[in-house]
Design an enzyme around this catalytic site. Structure first.
Site, PDB file in Angstrom:
ATOM      1  N   MET A  97      40.621  36.054  26.853  1.00  0.00           N
ATOM      2  CA  MET A  97      41.644  35.535  27.756  1.00  0.00           C
ATOM      3  C   MET A  97      41.362  34.081  28.085  1.00  0.00           C
ATOM      4  O   MET A  97      40.246  33.736  28.475  1.00  0.00           O
ATOM      5  CB  MET A  97      41.659  36.339  29.055  1.00  0.00           C
ATOM      6  CG  MET A  97      42.065  37.773  28.892  1.00  0.00           C
ATOM      7  SD  MET A  97      41.780  38.699  30.433  1.00  0.00           S
ATOM      8  CE  MET A  97      39.994  38.833  30.379  1.00  0.00           C
ATOM      9  N   ILE A 155      34.095  41.294  30.849  1.00  0.00           N
ATOM     10  CA  ILE A 155      32.975  40.368  30.687  1.00  0.00           C
ATOM     11  C   ILE A 155      33.337  39.024  31.290  1.00  0.00           C
ATOM     12  O   ILE A 155      34.343  38.416  30.920  1.00  0.00           O
ATOM     13  CB  ILE A 155      32.609  40.195  29.202  1.00  0.00           C
ATOM     14  CG1 ILE A 155      32.301  41.552  28.563  1.00  0.00           C
ATOM     15  CG2 ILE A 155      31.421  39.245  29.038  1.00  0.00           C
ATOM     16  CD1 ILE A 155      32.179  41.507  27.065  1.00  0.00           C
ATOM     17  N   GLY A 185      39.401  33.276  33.322  1.00  0.00           N
ATOM     18  CA  GLY A 185      39.041  33.275  31.910  1.00  0.00           C
ATOM     19  C   GLY A 185      37.860  34.136  31.540  1.00  0.00           C
ATOM     20  O   GLY A 185      36.819  34.074  32.152  1.00  0.00           O
ATOM     21  N   SER A 186      38.005  34.955  30.522  1.00  0.00           N
ATOM     22  CA  SER A 186      36.914  35.819  30.088  1.00  0.00           C
ATOM     23  C   SER A 186      37.381  36.653  28.909  1.00  0.00           C
ATOM     24  O   SER A 186      38.256  36.241  28.166  1.00  0.00           O
ATOM     25  CB  SER A 186      36.446  36.711  31.222  1.00  0.00           C
ATOM     26  OG  SER A 186      35.260  37.362  30.860  1.00  0.00           O
ATOM     27  N   ARG A 187      36.793  37.866  28.767  1.00  0.00           N
ATOM     28  CA  ARG A 187      37.234  38.750  27.696  1.00  0.00           C
ATOM     29  C   ARG A 187      36.988  40.199  28.087  1.00  0.00           C
ATOM     30  O   ARG A 187      36.219  40.496  29.002  1.00  0.00           O
ATOM     31  CB  ARG A 187      36.533  38.401  26.398  1.00  0.00           C
ATOM     32  CG  ARG A 187      35.217  39.083  26.167  1.00  0.00           C
ATOM     33  CD  ARG A 187      34.641  38.688  24.815  1.00  0.00           C
ATOM     34  NE  ARG A 187      33.762  39.699  24.289  1.00  0.00           N
ATOM     35  CZ  ARG A 187      32.649  39.436  23.616  1.00  0.00           C
ATOM     36  NH1 ARG A 187      32.288  38.190  23.399  1.00  0.00           N
ATOM     37  NH2 ARG A 187      31.907  40.421  23.146  1.00  0.00           N
TER      38      ARG A 187
END
Length: 216
Positions: A97, A155, A185-187
């Site tokens: 993301m 994460i 923001g991350s995943r």
């Protein structure tokens, strides 16, 4: 429509921007400079508003399918050894993301929450190979009687300094419903049974709550 995790930040940002507007209007006499600062402040407010947006998604409930838990881009599709819960090989699908994506995390499948754990950790960039094991993260496993056990892991990344996880053991998970939120923001990693049929490709853009990731 905005996510509840953003209410406080949106209010503080709005008050800050309005206060700055009033101050700048009285203090800054140079027209072009005053206008430029106001435009930057408005841009900052708009970015905060878009980050915490929570658009309605039309999830088609299906126990034979796993849907994307978040908006973003598919960056990993591979067979791996999942160390934390399964302790065996699984198919991993990871969605990255960016800060402009919707950051609501949704249950990828319905069923019973049988595992939910938070891990403090580092803030490596989300695409770093070790991010899944070393970054701040939460792991949730949902057991579906038709599909089996599906693990999704939030994460944190270099910008994301706070993960919110709503899943608790023995909760009833509804496919597409809110499972949590990741700020800035991350995943999210999915770990699926080896006999599942992956329906996405690398670099494909997906929508949380709607795009089918896999089916069985």
């Amino acid at each position: 429509m905005f996510h509840k995790e953003g209410y406080k930040i949106i209010l503080i940002t709005f008050v800050f921007v309005v206060g700055c507007f009033l101050l700048i209007d009285n203090v800054v006499q140079i027209t072009w400079l005053r206008t430029s600062i106001m435009i930057l402040l408005l841009f900052f407010l708009v970015m905060i508003l878009q980050f915490f947006r929570n658009p309605k998604r039309h999830t088609k409930l299906n126990d034979h399918q796993v849907i994307s838990p978040v908006d973003g881009k598919v960056v990993v599709i591979e067979e791996v050894f999942e160390k934390e819960y399964f302790k065996e090989k699984r198919l991993q699908v990871s969605v990255f993301m960016s800060p402009v994506n919707v950051h609501v995390t949704r249950y990828p499948i319905g069923g019973n929450v049988i595992f939910s754990k938070y891990h403090p950790g580092k803030y490596l960039v989300a695409w770093h190979p070790k991010a899944s094991e070393e970054n701040e993260r939460t792991t949730v496993v949902v057991e579906n009687p038709t599909y089996g056990k599906v693990l999704h892991r939030q994460i944190a990344g270099a910008l994301a300094k706070r993960i919110v996880n709503y899943a608790k053991v023995n909760d009833k998970a509804i496919q597409g419903a809110d499972s949590g939120f990741i700020k800035f923001g991350s995943r999210v990693d999915l770990f699926l049974p080896l006999d599942t049929n992956i329906k996405v490709q690398l670099n494909q853009k997906v929508r949380g709550g709607e795009t089918v990731i896999a089916e069985k």
